[in-house]
Design a protein around this motif. Structure first.
Motif, PDB file in Angstrom:
ATOM      1  N   MET A   5      -6.847  -0.262   6.500  1.00 62.48           N
ATOM      2  CA  MET A   5      -6.422  -0.326   5.102  1.00 62.48           C
ATOM      3  C   MET A   5      -7.478  -0.952   4.207  1.00 62.48           C
ATOM      4  O   MET A   5      -7.757  -0.459   3.119  1.00 62.48           O
ATOM      5  CB  MET A   5      -5.111  -1.122   4.994  1.00 62.48           C
ATOM      6  N   GLN A  13      -4.056   5.655   2.247  1.00 61.47           N
ATOM      7  CA  GLN A  13      -4.045   4.198   2.229  1.00 61.47           C
ATOM      8  C   GLN A  13      -4.770   3.587   3.429  1.00 61.47           C
ATOM      9  O   GLN A  13      -4.807   2.362   3.570  1.00 61.47           O
ATOM     10  CB  GLN A  13      -2.598   3.689   2.183  1.00 61.47           C
ATOM     11  N   PHE A  14      -5.378   4.445   4.253  1.00 53.39           N
ATOM     12  CA  PHE A  14      -6.139   3.976   5.412  1.00 53.39           C
ATOM     13  C   PHE A  14      -7.554   4.552   5.347  1.00 53.39           C
ATOM     14  O   PHE A  14      -7.989   5.294   6.234  1.00 53.39           O
ATOM     15  CB  PHE A  14      -5.427   4.391   6.704  1.00 53.39           C
ATOM     16  N   ARG A  31       0.829  -1.204   0.000  1.00 51.35           N
ATOM     17  CA  ARG A  31       0.000   0.000   0.000  1.00 51.35           C
ATOM     18  C   ARG A  31       0.864   1.256   0.000  1.00 51.35           C
ATOM     19  O   ARG A  31       0.582   2.238  -0.696  1.00 51.35           O
ATOM     20  CB  ARG A  31      -0.949   0.005   1.206  1.00 51.35           C
TER      21      ARG A  31
END
Length: 228
Positions: free
Chosen positions: A205, A149-150, A63
């Motif tokens: 994620m 990415q979260f 990620r």
């Protein structure tokens, strides 16, 4: 439970050393057989954590790689993000650049050329990704790239909070991973909390990643089997 009829516990104490067994003996009222059972359990829970940490690490590094690749591409750069020293400025970036240089060397050892992105990413340590979570990278990496990415974080639009929450959990897991890698005791740690950190990071994620790690995890069963 170990079967002392197949070995002499005092010999095992000598082979392992008193210092290595000290914390186990202290927690077992100096009962050597119980201490050896706890020592064996410590190894089992350590192995279970290594499995889940390995899954988390591969997902997280992919990620991060995806986000950083998009970041440099959006700036018109055609080289890999790990070939961009400007992303790691100042004295605090020297360690990252040193780690990157070593990873690239390992990726090309034994004549393996050219350097491929996937090889370099695979050679980077858990510690490298953990230290990318430091506050010093908030403006340069987290706000423009890594926070995205979260998406399942409770405050998905707050890069400051996301970075802080991820950093806190990654720091704990990095410490735990180092202890596990060196066969150190972890039986006194709040291991249920460490397991929660893994699951929280994976959930933030990707829900499917969370479900996958949860389904495969041996941690709950091994925690429940801790000897009295």
């Amino acid at each position: 439970m170990s079967n002392p009829s197949t070995f002499d516990p005092t010999v095992i104490l000598d082979r392992l050393s008193y210092d290595r067994l000290r914390s186990y003996l202290e927690d077992c009222d100096n009962d050597l057989n119980r201490a050896l059972d706890l020592y064996a359990w410590n190894a089992r829970i350590a192995a279970a954590f290594l499995e889940d940490l390995g899954r988390l690490e591969v997902i997280l590094r992919n990620r991060f790689d995806e986000a950083l690749t998009a970041l440099v591409s959006s700036a018109g750069q055609t080289s890999y993000w790990f070939d961009q020293p400007a992303l790691f400025p100042g004295l605090h970036g020297e360690r990252a650049l040193d780690d990157l240089g070593k990873a690239k060397l390992r990726a090309t050892q034994n004549g393996r050329l050219p350097t491929t992105r996937s090889r370099v990413i695979a050679e980077m340590s858990f510690g490298f990704w953990r230290f990318l979570c430091a506050e010093r990278y908030l403006t340069s990496l987290w706000s423009p790239a890594l926070a995205s990415q979260f998406p399942n974080h409770p405050t998905p639009d707050n890069a400051i909070q996301i970075r802080a929450d991820v950093d806190f959990r990654m720091a704990r897991l990095h410490f735990l991973r180092n202890r596990v890698a060196h066969h150190k005791p972890i039986h006194r740690r709040a291991l249920a909390d460490e397991a929660t950190s893994i699951l929280e990071l994976s959930q933030w994620m990707c829900s499917d990643t969370h479900g996958w790690i949860s389904a495969l995890s041996r941690i709950p069963a091994v925690l429940a089997s801790r000897p009295a």
